[in-house]
Enzyme design. Structure first.
Site, PDB file in Angstrom:
ATOM      1  CG  ASP A 139     -36.680  15.634 -27.300  1.00  7.11           C
ATOM      2  OD1 ASP A 139     -35.985  15.880 -28.309  1.00  7.11           O
ATOM      3  OD2 ASP A 139     -37.025  16.505 -26.476  1.00  7.11           O
ATOM      4  CB  CYS A 192     -37.769  25.235 -23.467  1.00 10.19           C
ATOM      5  SG  CYS A 192     -37.977  26.627 -24.567  1.00 10.19           S
ATOM      6  CG  HIS A 238     -37.230  21.381 -24.784  1.00 11.02           C
ATOM      7  ND1 HIS A 238     -38.292  21.801 -25.552  1.00 11.02           N
ATOM      8  CD2 HIS A 238     -36.261  22.321 -24.962  1.00 11.02           C
ATOM      9  CE1 HIS A 238     -37.972  22.924 -26.172  1.00 11.02           C
ATOM     10  NE2 HIS A 238     -36.749  23.268 -25.832  1.00 11.02           N
ATOM     11  CE  LYS A 242     -32.668  22.103 -30.400  1.00  5.57           C
ATOM     12  NZ  LYS A 242     -32.607  23.340 -29.623  1.00  5.57           N
ATOM     13  CD  GLN A 270     -29.955  20.082 -26.924  1.00 10.04           C
ATOM     14  OE1 GLN A 270     -28.787  20.050 -27.288  1.00 10.04           O
ATOM     15  NE2 GLN A 270     -30.707  21.160 -27.054  1.00 10.04           N
TER      16      GLN A 270
HETATM   17  C1  LIG Z   1     -34.253  18.372 -25.453  1.00 10.34           C
HETATM   18  C2  LIG Z   1     -34.939  19.182 -26.484  1.00 10.34           C
HETATM   19  N1  LIG Z   1     -36.100  18.752 -26.991  1.00 10.34           N
HETATM   20  C3  LIG Z   1     -36.768  19.424 -27.938  1.00 10.34           C
HETATM   21  C4  LIG Z   1     -36.297  20.605 -28.408  1.00 10.34           C
HETATM   22  C5  LIG Z   1     -37.098  21.319 -29.423  1.00 10.34           C
HETATM   23  O1  LIG Z   1     -36.378  21.502 -30.610  1.00 10.34           O
HETATM   24  P1  LIG Z   1     -36.988  22.450 -31.716  1.00 10.34           P
HETATM   25  O2  LIG Z   1     -37.235  23.772 -31.074  1.00 10.34           O
HETATM   26  O3  LIG Z   1     -35.938  22.516 -32.754  1.00 10.34           O
HETATM   27  O4  LIG Z   1     -38.242  21.801 -32.171  1.00 10.34           O
HETATM   28  C6  LIG Z   1     -35.086  21.099 -27.917  1.00 10.34           C
HETATM   29  C7  LIG Z   1     -34.511  22.368 -28.411  1.00 10.34           C
HETATM   30  O5  LIG Z   1     -34.694  23.427 -27.944  1.00 10.34           O
HETATM   31  C8  LIG Z   1     -34.408  20.383 -26.927  1.00 10.34           C
HETATM   32  O6  LIG Z   1     -33.265  20.841 -26.430  1.00 10.34           O
END
Ligand SMILES: Cc1ncc(COP(=O)(O)O)c(C=O)c1O
Ligand SMILES: Cc1ncc(COP(=O)(O)O)c(C=O)c1O
Lengths: 412, 129, 412, 129
Positions: C201, C369, C125, C227, C204
């Site tokens: 990270d 993203c 992401h 999430k 998910q």
């Molecule tokens: C794999 C992953 N990393 C990071 C994020 C970033 O999360 P957030 O937008 O809540 O900071 C997301 C969510 O969109 C994600 O799916």
């Protein structure tokens, strides 16, 4: 605008104020400078968001995502209008502290050079002091302080000299410890002449005073939603567009990008360039409801109301001065927002606050995140009562009676 | 939105008009919708301030591609100044139906690109950023 | 633990799922990878906080401030237990993105040197890619990528070579675009041998899988509350204590200090050293309620439920493959969490999502993203359906029927 | 909390026992409560592992100062090992009444400092951090 409401009627909009304490006392909330209470309308906004249209924003094409995106961006517009800014100049942050740090990391590391001066004041909250200490350390810049006199009034006679070589002026709009209102109308023009960039820590400004960032002629204005009837976890940075455009991003991640390749990224336009990851959607929308509430009251009314309360408090508490009550600050409601810092005889502020608490009276005791100011003034701690729209003279009467009680408890 | 995808829209999507490139475009521009990654490029052959020929290229959804395709037909023969002043109504008229705010960004991507090509040429900017 | 609840019974806990769309359709929410819905219990927690004990924390001595402080710190303990960490190792952030950036700024700028390698993967992401691009740029380090094959499965045969010289491994627990679960049991030991610091990270991961940071043996684990049934605006960084102790602060201001003088500051102990300014109190407490909800269900049940749904979806959608449905990822529910990425014939993902929306079906369309991954795979966009505890087979039936409808609309 | 401030507490607050400094303390420690800024310093005269004399200094609320004052009376004559193992019950017994969680931090500040002075001396640490 519709300044016909009484504080009692306003208080009825705040569910927490109707709930007695565990000792069955009416809650007399005099700690709004720490955080304000929230009207039912703000709470309802959160409930509606989560119960009806919670969805991630900006990229969803389905109905609730569109509604979430539109309401979220409309909230930004509401907030921007409230301070007379363009909506692209309003960046959502967690709080004033993050907003100030954003400027420190993004603008500061890019612009501040060894030998530059960062000018702030002796009154600052840690959140508008420690980031500049760190920036000075990282860049080799020097911190300078506009001095305050014994009553917490800034001494401006040497201002031009202090501003000499200043790359940044970072100053609070209103002191959280003393409530003194910074004479921005005198300081900002001098800083402009000196060529300094101007950041105002508005954490205690925007909740209590009408704010027009154009009229104030500031470059950055940082503030928190939770002190202005909004939820916790949301705040904002106003920045002049040209400055924000020229600044590198701060946090990186989803939403603040335009195009990402494995090796290289181009960034999104304002304001999203500075908003990485999923925003605090619900609370941003909640803050807009808070702004609507304040707008309906009118910020002139808010200011007038607090001024009246402070005048009443000074009068009501005056007889206690002969018994050891020391009131800090200029004691002039024209110079001060709704904040009253004091100590009583040899009763430590914490003990005073604990005794007041038994009667449901909430005041803050301690250093109020202004340790250097306390040290300078020689106050180990102060008790602080701070007022807001839902406070009435009855609350101040309760405070006065609470201090009398402390006198009895401590046999003074 | 399902009523959006009428035959003529699908036809423009699957058989885009004026798709491709010009050999020597006088004006051109390109943009992407950062929310979805759709891209559109517009190229103009300009003569006497009038767009004589136009090509578009890119990839994206039926809304963005069909809107761009229809737009090329609208602007062919227009003066650059006219193109520069077009409002999103021209797109709405072309597609003939209301669109939700997010999808409106798709629908107007081609228009945004055409306008910036026109403005760039008027201002004598380099034809690529 | 009490895995006797049906998804339908669970869905009844989520008010939004009972509210029909403007077209009178049942909401079929298949976008939980973007953000999850919130159970009534989480919403109620926020309402109770704001209606009964909203107050600033850590320094107030009065009743509601004590209750706010205790509940807030208890929330941290709840979250820490959920991932088998010590509560001092849990730092509140806005979201996963901020948590990752915190590591980039604080640990990264201190530890990463020119020539060092930062290893990540091709699946990341933007939030776990762009911060490392910026860090590499600032420090002169090099970014390297663990490659993924056509199905999004990480190729580990060259792992040791890739890890050579790696100061940091930053990798997602689960891919948000494909749902592929990273084989941390293979990658982490290799990274340990190579001496790399390991950040996962978990945006998910933690919503969908049991997470034990000790068993995973990671140094940092970053995630978002929104999430995993929690409110927007709150997330956390887990960090090993010794690492966090050695790191310089990130944001500076109130609460993260121990003692401030005009010229110098000493910082607070963990976890507060990394929490500057007023925290997102309400939402942290709300997240603890979300964790309680997940704990009551049991994360093993959550994983099993999603696995069953994915298996059903693959089976239910298989007949559409001959008509142009392309399903991405390994198509093996053992390797994938509740995410299904696909395209249908020449219907662009956005158009597909818009058509599904007319029947109340919420899926995400676009690059999710993960632009570089999309580019590499040659997908201009994908549609993504993602499942959570409240989804049932009926939701997947609705999705299948929605795709049939798109086929009719697009005359396929 | 108003019932906390009984006569003997106020007496310890206004007339703290063992207040001041020792000329040559064998062990000492100092700490502050970062939430309110209260500070306490403890100094021990140690002989054969036993605290023969003790002084405390600092500033703060009645709860922290009275608790520290009472604590000095409790620990005089105790072995360092005993002090190192003291729990907060000793403070609660001294003040003889329940305290809210935030104020408990005030009440136990002196204890924390005394314990770290004892532990430091046992471990042979430098007597100042
Ligand atoms: C794999 C992953 N990393 C990071 C994020 C970033 O999360 P957030 O937008 O809540 O900071 C997301 C969510 O969109 C994600 O799916
Ligand atoms: C003057 C001033 N500046 C900054 C802050 C920091 O605000 P926050 O904690 O919401 O970031 C405060 C609030 O405590 C304040 O009073």
């Amino acid at each position: 605008m519709i300044a016909v409401r009484t504080p009692e009627a306003i208080a009825a909009d705040f569910p927490i104020l109707g709930k007695p304490t565990s000792r069955g006392k009416r809650l007399v909330y005099l700690d709004s400078a720490a955080t304000s209470q929230k009207p039912q309308a703000v709470i309802d906004t959160l409930v509606t968001y989560y119960s009806e249209y919670n969805a991630n924003i900006h990229r969803g094409v389905y109905e609730i995502a569109e509604r979430a995106t539109e309401t979220f961006e409309a909230a930004r517009v509401t907030l921007a209008r409230f301070i007379n800014a363009d909506h692209r100049e309003v960046i959502w942050t967690r709080n004033a502290t993050e907003a100030i740090n954003l400027v420190g990391y993004s603008w500061g590391l890019q612009n501040v050079k060894p030998g530059d001066v960062i000018l702030t004041s002796q009154l600052e909250h840690h959140s508008n002091l420690v980031p500049w200490q760190l920036l000075a350390e990282k860049t080799g810049a020097t911190l300078r302080f506009i001095p305050a006199d014994d009553r917490g009034v800034l001494q401006l006679d040497q201002l031009d000299r202090l501003l000499d070589g200043a790359k940044l002026l970072a100053i609070s709009h209103v002191s959280n410890t003393l409530g003194t209102i910074t004479p921005l109308d005198r300081i900002v023009p001098a800083a402009r002449r000196a060529g300094a960039t101007i950041l105002v820590d508005g954490a205690q400004g925007i909740p209590h005073l009408p704010v027009d960032v154009k009229a104030l002629d500031v470059d950055f204005y940082a503030f928190s939603g939770h002190k202005m009837l909004g939820p916790t976890g949301i705040g904002a940075l106003y920045g002049k567009r040209a400055l924000l455009e020229a600044m590198p991003p701060f946090l990186a991640g989803g939403d603040m990008i335009r195009k990402v390749e494995y090796e290289h990224t181009t960034f999104n336009e304002l304001p999203w360039k500075f908003e990485a990851g999923t925003s605090n959607i619900a609370d941003a929308i909640g803050l807009a409801t808070a702004v609507d509430y304040l707008t309906a009251l009118g910020m002139d009314w808010v200011r007038a109301h607090e001024r009246e309360l402070l005048a009443y408090a000074l009068e009501r508490l005056a007889p206690l001065e002969s018994r050891g009550l020391a009131i800090y600050g200029p004691k002039d409601p024209a110079l001060v927002s709704g904040v009253l810092s004091f100590n009583f005889a040899d009763v430590h502020a914490h003990d005073l606050a604990s005794i007041l608490d038994t009667d449901g009276i909430c005041v803050r005791a301690g250093h109020h995140c202004t340790m250097p100011l306390m040290e300078k003034m020689g106050w180990p701690a102060t008790a602080r009562a701070s007022f807001y729209i839902y406070n009435s003279k009855a609350d101040i009467d309760a405070l006065a009676e609470g201090i009398e009680k402390a006198a009895r408890v401590f046999k003074i | 939105m399902d009523d959006f995808y009428r035959d003529f829209i699908l036809d423009h999507y699957r058989n885009p008009r004026n798709f491709g490139h010009l050999d020597h475009p006088e004006a051109s521009a390109e943009d992407l919708n950062p929310l979805c990654g759709d891209t559109i490029r517009m190229e103009f052959e300009v003569d006497g301030g009038v767009v004589r020929d136009v090509r578009f290229s890119g990839k994206g959804c039926a809304i963005s591609q069909a809107s761009a395709s229809m737009l090329t037909e609208t602007i062919k023969g227009m003066r650059l100044e006219e193109i520069a002043k077009l409002s999103k109504d021209v797109v709405l008229e072309n597609v003939g139906i209301g669109i939700s705010p997010t999808r409106l960004k798709c629908a107007t991507l081609g228009l945004r690109v055409a306008k910036s090509a026109a403005i760039g040429e008027i201002a004598g900017w380099p034809d690529e950023e």
